[in-house]
Design a protein around this motif. Structure first.
Motif, PDB file in Angstrom:
ATOM      1  N   PHE A   1       0.833  -1.215   0.000  1.00 14.12           N
ATOM      2  CA  PHE A   1       0.000   0.000   0.000  1.00 14.12           C
ATOM      3  C   PHE A   1       0.865   1.261   0.000  1.00 14.12           C
ATOM      4  CE2 PHE A   1      -3.907  -2.257   1.841  1.00 14.12           C
ATOM      5  CZ  PHE A   1      -4.682  -2.007   0.733  1.00 14.12           C
ATOM      6  N   GLU A   2       2.006   1.191   0.649  1.00 18.36           N
ATOM      7  CA  GLU A   2       2.911   2.349   0.727  1.00 18.36           C
ATOM      8  C   GLU A   2       3.452   2.666  -0.677  1.00 18.36           C
ATOM      9  OE1 GLU A   2       6.067   1.468   3.406  1.00 18.36           O
ATOM     10  OE2 GLU A   2       6.926   3.497   3.300  1.00 18.36           O
ATOM     11  N   ILE A   3       3.812   1.608  -1.392  1.00 12.42           N
ATOM     12  CA  ILE A   3       4.361   1.793  -2.745  1.00 12.42           C
ATOM     13  C   ILE A   3       3.310   2.431  -3.662  1.00 12.42           C
ATOM     14  CG2 ILE A   3       5.149   0.517  -4.795  1.00 12.42           C
ATOM     15  CD1 ILE A   3       6.622  -1.398  -2.842  1.00 12.42           C
TER      16      ILE A   3
ATOM     17  N   ASN B   1      -1.387   6.287   8.898  1.00 18.38           N
ATOM     18  CA  ASN B   1      -1.794   7.617   8.453  1.00 18.38           C
ATOM     19  C   ASN B   1      -1.886   7.705   6.925  1.00 18.38           C
ATOM     20  OD1 ASN B   1      -2.581  10.238   8.784  1.00 18.38           O
ATOM     21  ND2 ASN B   1      -0.469  11.029   8.735  1.00 18.38           N
ATOM     22  N   TYR B   2      -2.398   6.653   6.321  1.00 16.62           N
ATOM     23  CA  TYR B   2      -2.592   6.575   4.856  1.00 16.62           C
ATOM     24  C   TYR B   2      -1.312   6.915   4.099  1.00 16.62           C
ATOM     25  CZ  TYR B   2      -7.481   5.890   5.936  1.00 16.62           C
ATOM     26  OH  TYR B   2      -8.650   5.381   6.426  1.00 16.62           O
TER      27      TYR B   2
ATOM     28  N   ILE C   1      -8.565  -1.128   6.785  1.00 14.45           N
ATOM     29  CA  ILE C   1      -8.791   0.221   7.336  1.00 14.45           C
ATOM     30  C   ILE C   1      -7.872   0.470   8.535  1.00 14.45           C
ATOM     31  CG2 ILE C   1     -10.483   1.738   8.468  1.00 14.45           C
ATOM     32  CD1 ILE C   1     -12.607   0.513   6.658  1.00 14.45           C
ATOM     33  N   GLU C   2      -7.800  -0.512   9.424  1.00 15.08           N
ATOM     34  CA  GLU C   2      -6.954  -0.339  10.617  1.00 15.08           C
ATOM     35  C   GLU C   2      -5.503  -0.097  10.219  1.00 15.08           C
ATOM     36  OE1 GLU C   2      -9.634  -2.982  13.702  1.00 15.08           O
ATOM     37  OE2 GLU C   2      -7.717  -3.808  12.999  1.00 15.08           O
ATOM     38  N   PHE C   3      -5.047  -0.838   9.227  1.00 16.91           N
ATOM     39  CA  PHE C   3      -3.660  -0.704   8.772  1.00 16.91           C
ATOM     40  C   PHE C   3      -3.416   0.693   8.173  1.00 16.91           C
ATOM     41  CE2 PHE C   3      -0.595  -0.960   5.272  1.00 16.91           C
ATOM     42  CZ  PHE C   3       0.515  -1.470   5.921  1.00 16.91           C
TER      43      PHE C   3
ATOM     44  N   LYS D   1      -6.463  11.877   3.547  1.00 14.42           N
ATOM     45  CA  LYS D   1      -7.480  10.901   3.916  1.00 14.42           C
ATOM     46  C   LYS D   1      -8.866  11.220   3.319  1.00 14.42           C
ATOM     47  CE  LYS D   1      -9.350   9.297   8.178  1.00 14.42           C
ATOM     48  NZ  LYS D   1      -9.252   9.293   9.630  1.00 14.42           N
ATOM     49  N   ASN D   2      -9.129  12.515   3.154  1.00 15.86           N
ATOM     50  CA  ASN D   2     -10.434  12.907   2.607  1.00 15.86           C
ATOM     51  C   ASN D   2     -10.598  12.465   1.162  1.00 15.86           C
ATOM     52  OD1 ASN D   2     -11.132  14.215   4.967  1.00 15.86           O
ATOM     53  ND2 ASN D   2      -9.972  16.041   4.341  1.00 15.86           N
ATOM     54  N   ASN D   3      -9.503  12.090   0.555  1.00 18.42           N
ATOM     55  CA  ASN D   3      -9.576  11.648  -0.835  1.00 18.42           C
ATOM     56  C   ASN D   3      -9.386  10.144  -0.988  1.00 18.42           C
ATOM     57  OD1 ASN D   3      -9.943  13.979  -2.784  1.00 18.42           O
ATOM     58  ND2 ASN D   3      -8.506  14.784  -1.276  1.00 18.42           N
ATOM     59  N   VAL D   4      -9.492   9.442   0.119  1.00 22.32           N
ATOM     60  CA  VAL D   4      -9.427   7.977   0.050  1.00 22.32           C
ATOM     61  C   VAL D   4     -10.792   7.420   0.456  1.00 22.32           C
ATOM     62  CG1 VAL D   4      -8.256   5.895   0.858  1.00 22.32           C
ATOM     63  CG2 VAL D   4      -6.985   8.047   0.744  1.00 22.32           C
ATOM     64  N   THR D   5     -11.377   6.602  -0.407  1.00 23.65           N
ATOM     65  CA  THR D   5     -12.666   5.982  -0.098  1.00 23.65           C
ATOM     66  C   THR D   5     -12.510   4.474  -0.191  1.00 23.65           C
ATOM     67  OG1 THR D   5     -13.699   7.847  -1.216  1.00 23.65           O
ATOM     68  CG2 THR D   5     -15.131   5.989  -0.689  1.00 23.65           C
TER      69      THR D   5
END
Ligand code: UTP
Length: 417
Positions: A130-132, A170-171, A163-165, A176-180
């Motif tokens: 997810f980081e990549i 911290n995304y 979601i927890e991860f 965060k407002n742009n992640v759904t």
């Protein structure tokens, strides 16, 4: 009226006596939960899918043709510039959204937890998948002075953990407002006698309905409506496990728009005629991905006038759609394929059985089965070493080891240029 009797009648009709036994044993909330779940299952559909597993697949009389593609490396300079500009404008204007399909089970990799939470051992410290992906999108945001809305598809099974991860990390610095995050649909798992499996938590055991579920789940979750409200005109869909995935490619966008197409995809050249990958082609005049098992050797080996494989454009799961095309597909029913897999279940005595060999059918639709709903699609051939490094298997080909090598080699080259 008591709903329980209706449910029992339904289960009797479809020969699911073991679920009636379970229902009779349950009380209170657990019972209501099971009733609700049963009420939402289309038993007719599931039994039809189960019956299909016993039928031989009918091979229709098909006319197969090679598909036309553009090679990103060989584009004339003016064409490349033109497409680049068109694509850039779309992204800058906020008309572009990205979906990451992260609802798979990742059984081959065998990582406990969602695949996106797997840490690839790169550059000493390592990076999560997810980081990549986030780094890739953040770089595009910076370049085009925008924030690309990012939609992540999970399954019921891995949604909470995903979601927890992401929250914990911290995304990875994404706004965060742009992640759904939306959850894909599920279908029950059926054993070889046509009985639905019961899971440890005393429910009917279900599993995500394949990556083809992306279309209908985006609509059902309200995310498609959300995109429309935001003024999105183009949707890119990619997997969670390609560490060289380019999530904002202006050339792909520009090509698709300039050619007046509604969908397009990227390909890499098949490394040899018998590589086990699906390839793009046209069947009866419509674009399609044909799986390696369905491609006769003779056709797989055919070459064109330049000596290149005629069916050599392999699928790397990078798909682009206009929002209208996506919506159209989301209203269609894609066919389900069955996969015979190992699935644990509770037996009639409430004992958990963990099978050693496949025991049940999981039903999945494939994202690319939708392509044949269109007359044509764009194909952009890209370089494998620049855009495709999947993490699929624990060892060997397409494993963390090969992905690490490709990732570091690519980024070392970029840094040295
Ligand atoms: P794969 O078909 O490679 O499956 O998915 P997988 O779940 O990652 O791995 P295996 O086969 O169990 O080992 C390709 C992409 O499609 C997503 C996956 O998360 C991956 O990004 N996918 C697959 C879904 O989002 N939902 C599904 O139901 C299946």
């Amino acid at each position: 009226m008591d709903k329980t009797q209706d449910i029992i009648n339904l289960l009797e009709e479809y020969n699911q006596g073991h679920i009636i036994d379970l229902l009779n044993k349950l009380e209170g909330e657990k019972k209501q939960e099971l009733i609700k779940q049963i009420d939402n299952i289309d038993f007719h559909e599931i039994m039809e899918l189960y019956d299909n597993t016993k039928k031989e697949i009918q091979i229709k009389e098909n006319k197969i043709e090679a598909i036309t593609y553009f090679d990103k490396e060989k584009l004339a300079k003016d064409k490349k510039n033109k497409w680049d500009k068109i694509g850039e404008e779309i992204i800058r204007n906020g008309q572009y959204a990205v979906i990451t399909m992260a609802g798979g089970q990742g059984t081959r990799l065998g990582h406990t937890g969602p695949k996106g939470t797997f840490k690839l051992d790169v550059y000493g410290k390592g990076k999560y998948l997810f980081e990549i992906l986030t780094e890739n999108l953040k770089e595009a945001n910076q370049r085009y002075n925008t924030i690309i809305p990012w939609y992540i598809m999970t399954s019921k099974e891995n949604n909470k953990e995903t979601i927890e991860f992401l929250e914990k990390n911290n995304y990875f610095g994404y706004d965060k407002n742009n992640v759904t995050i939306f959850i894909q649909n599920e279908l029950p798992i059926v054993n070889t006698e046509g009985k639905l499996l019961i899971s440890k938590d005393l429910k009917i055991k279900e599993a995500s309905d394949g990556n083809g579920g992306t279309y209908s789940s985006l609509r059902a979750s309200g995310c498609l409506a959300d995109m429309k409200e935001k003024g999105i005109k183009w949707i890119f869909v990619g997997g969670v496990d390609n560490v060289l995935l380019k999530m904002a490619d202006t050339i792909l966008l520009g090509m698709t728009k300039d050619l007046g197409l509604a969908i397009s995809s990227k390909s890499v050249v098949k490394s040899n005629p018998h590589e086990k990958v699906g390839v793009f082609c046209k069947i009866n005049g419509h674009p399609k991905i044909i799986e390696y098992a369905e491609l006769p050797d003779k056709i797989a080996e055919e070459v064109d006038s330049r000596g290149e494989l005629k069916y050599g454009e392999s699928n790397i799961m990078c798909h682009l759609y206009t929002i209208e095309a996506f919506e159209k597909i989301s209203k269609e029913t894609l066919m389900y394929h069955s996969a015979f897999k190992k699935n644990s279940y509770l037996d009639e005595n409430g004992k958990e059985i963990i099978p050693e060999s496949p025991n049940s059918y999981k039903f999945e639709s494939f994202i690319f089965d939708a392509f044949e709903l269109f007359e044509d699609m764009g194909i952009l051939r890209v370089k494998r070493e620049e855009e495709f490094a999947p993490v699929k298997n624990r060892e060997g080909a397409d494993s963390p080891k090969t992905a690490k090598e490709l990732y570091e080699k690519y980024w070392n080259k970029v840094k040295n240029n």
